[in-house]
Design a protein around this motif. Sequence first.
Motif, PDB file in Angstrom:
ATOM      1  N   GLU A 121      65.904  59.824  30.380  1.00  0.00           N
ATOM      2  CA  GLU A 121      64.778  60.436  31.069  1.00  0.00           C
ATOM      3  C   GLU A 121      63.940  59.378  31.776  1.00  0.00           C
ATOM      4  O   GLU A 121      63.448  59.587  32.868  1.00  0.00           O
ATOM      5  CB  GLU A 121      63.915  61.207  30.069  1.00  0.00           C
ATOM      6  N   GLY A 122      63.793  58.243  31.117  1.00  0.00           N
ATOM      7  CA  GLY A 122      63.042  57.151  31.723  1.00  0.00           C
ATOM      8  C   GLY A 122      61.546  57.379  31.703  1.00  0.00           C
ATOM      9  O   GLY A 122      61.044  58.459  31.441  1.00  0.00           O
ATOM     10  N   ILE A 123      60.826  56.313  31.988  1.00  0.00           N
ATOM     11  CA  ILE A 123      59.389  56.387  32.173  1.00  0.00           C
ATOM     12  C   ILE A 123      59.114  55.879  33.575  1.00  0.00           C
ATOM     13  O   ILE A 123      60.046  55.638  34.345  1.00  0.00           O
ATOM     14  CB  ILE A 123      58.658  55.539  31.102  1.00  0.00           C
ATOM     15  N   SER A 230      56.235  47.674  30.836  1.00  0.00           N
ATOM     16  CA  SER A 230      56.072  49.068  31.234  1.00  0.00           C
ATOM     17  C   SER A 230      54.752  49.233  31.964  1.00  0.00           C
ATOM     18  O   SER A 230      53.752  48.602  31.611  1.00  0.00           O
ATOM     19  CB  SER A 230      56.109  49.982  30.004  1.00  0.00           C
ATOM     20  N   ARG A 243      59.640  54.233  21.813  1.00  0.00           N
ATOM     21  CA  ARG A 243      60.695  55.240  21.691  1.00  0.00           C
ATOM     22  C   ARG A 243      61.815  54.997  22.698  1.00  0.00           C
ATOM     23  O   ARG A 243      63.005  55.056  22.370  1.00  0.00           O
ATOM     24  CB  ARG A 243      60.107  56.629  21.918  1.00  0.00           C
ATOM     25  N   ASP A 244      61.458  54.705  23.949  1.00  0.00           N
ATOM     26  CA  ASP A 244      62.473  54.515  24.981  1.00  0.00           C
ATOM     27  C   ASP A 244      63.322  53.277  24.725  1.00  0.00           C
ATOM     28  O   ASP A 244      64.514  53.251  25.029  1.00  0.00           O
ATOM     29  CB  ASP A 244      61.813  54.423  26.358  1.00  0.00           C
ATOM     30  N   GLN A 248      67.030  54.498  24.385  1.00  0.00           N
ATOM     31  CA  GLN A 248      67.715  54.299  25.653  1.00  0.00           C
ATOM     32  C   GLN A 248      68.274  52.893  25.818  1.00  0.00           C
ATOM     33  O   GLN A 248      69.418  52.721  26.227  1.00  0.00           O
ATOM     34  CB  GLN A 248      66.771  54.617  26.821  1.00  0.00           C
TER      35      GLN A 248
END
Length: 288
Positions: A121-123, A230, A243-244, A248
Amino acid sequence: MLEHLNRALEHIEEHLDRQIDVAELARIAVTSEYHFRRMFSALAGIPLSEYIRRRRLTVAGAEVLAGERTLLDVAVRYGYTSGEAFARAFRAVHGIGPGEARRTGAALCSQPRMSFRLVVEGISSMQYRVVEKDEFRIVGRKARVPLVHQGVNPAIAEFVKGLGQETVQRITALSDGEPGGILAVSDDLDPSRAEGTELDYWHGVVSSADVPEDLEALTVPAGTWAVFESSGPFPQALQFLWRDVFTQWFPSNPYRSRPGPEILRVRVLHEGRADAELWIPVERESDR
């Protein structure tokens, strides 16, 4: 990585009525026990031990309702040394005792079998680099606080507020290494990463200066670090960065986490946005 994790989940299913060795699960997942626990918790949203307990009691619940074995036989089959211990665990999951459930045919709770797949999904943006770093020290103040998975951690907020501006300024002035500036450091976490378990939270800086008497120091051994950057809405981007990384980045890269403190640096910008930098201790997966 996910293929190996799913094989470990199959092993759990095949051994619900036997002792499950976490070291064996890690071997099947082709990683370390430490990283396996971390990955499972991040992907599943619950600790490994809790998932195994729920799955056992889900299967045990079906046998209780089937009525083909005595309740004591079911208890022993799924690792409980007494009917009383089984009844307590059964009630904690299903909200009813096994005897009453059998008599009334009650509806029971169920923990579905899990399998993992990667959904990217990515940020708004996430970049990383891998850094080899010599031994260094974190200097500042620490507190033992409960782990909170989402939202503000009240214990940490209260601790930082209680430091006072003058103390924070003195700590900031000691910063002379990377990552620079005031840091939020999490250390000595429970392996399960379960909500409510405790950790050492440090509000400090990387420093080689003499440690003032009213401050403390944490020595961090030399090692490899994955550094994630980020940028996005605050605090959403910050809350989902960890979480990512585990859901991921780790499944797609030849690294695993290793024991050590996790270091977070945050710079709040204008218009409700922030830049964040997360340092995670890692080592290469030698068996990939």
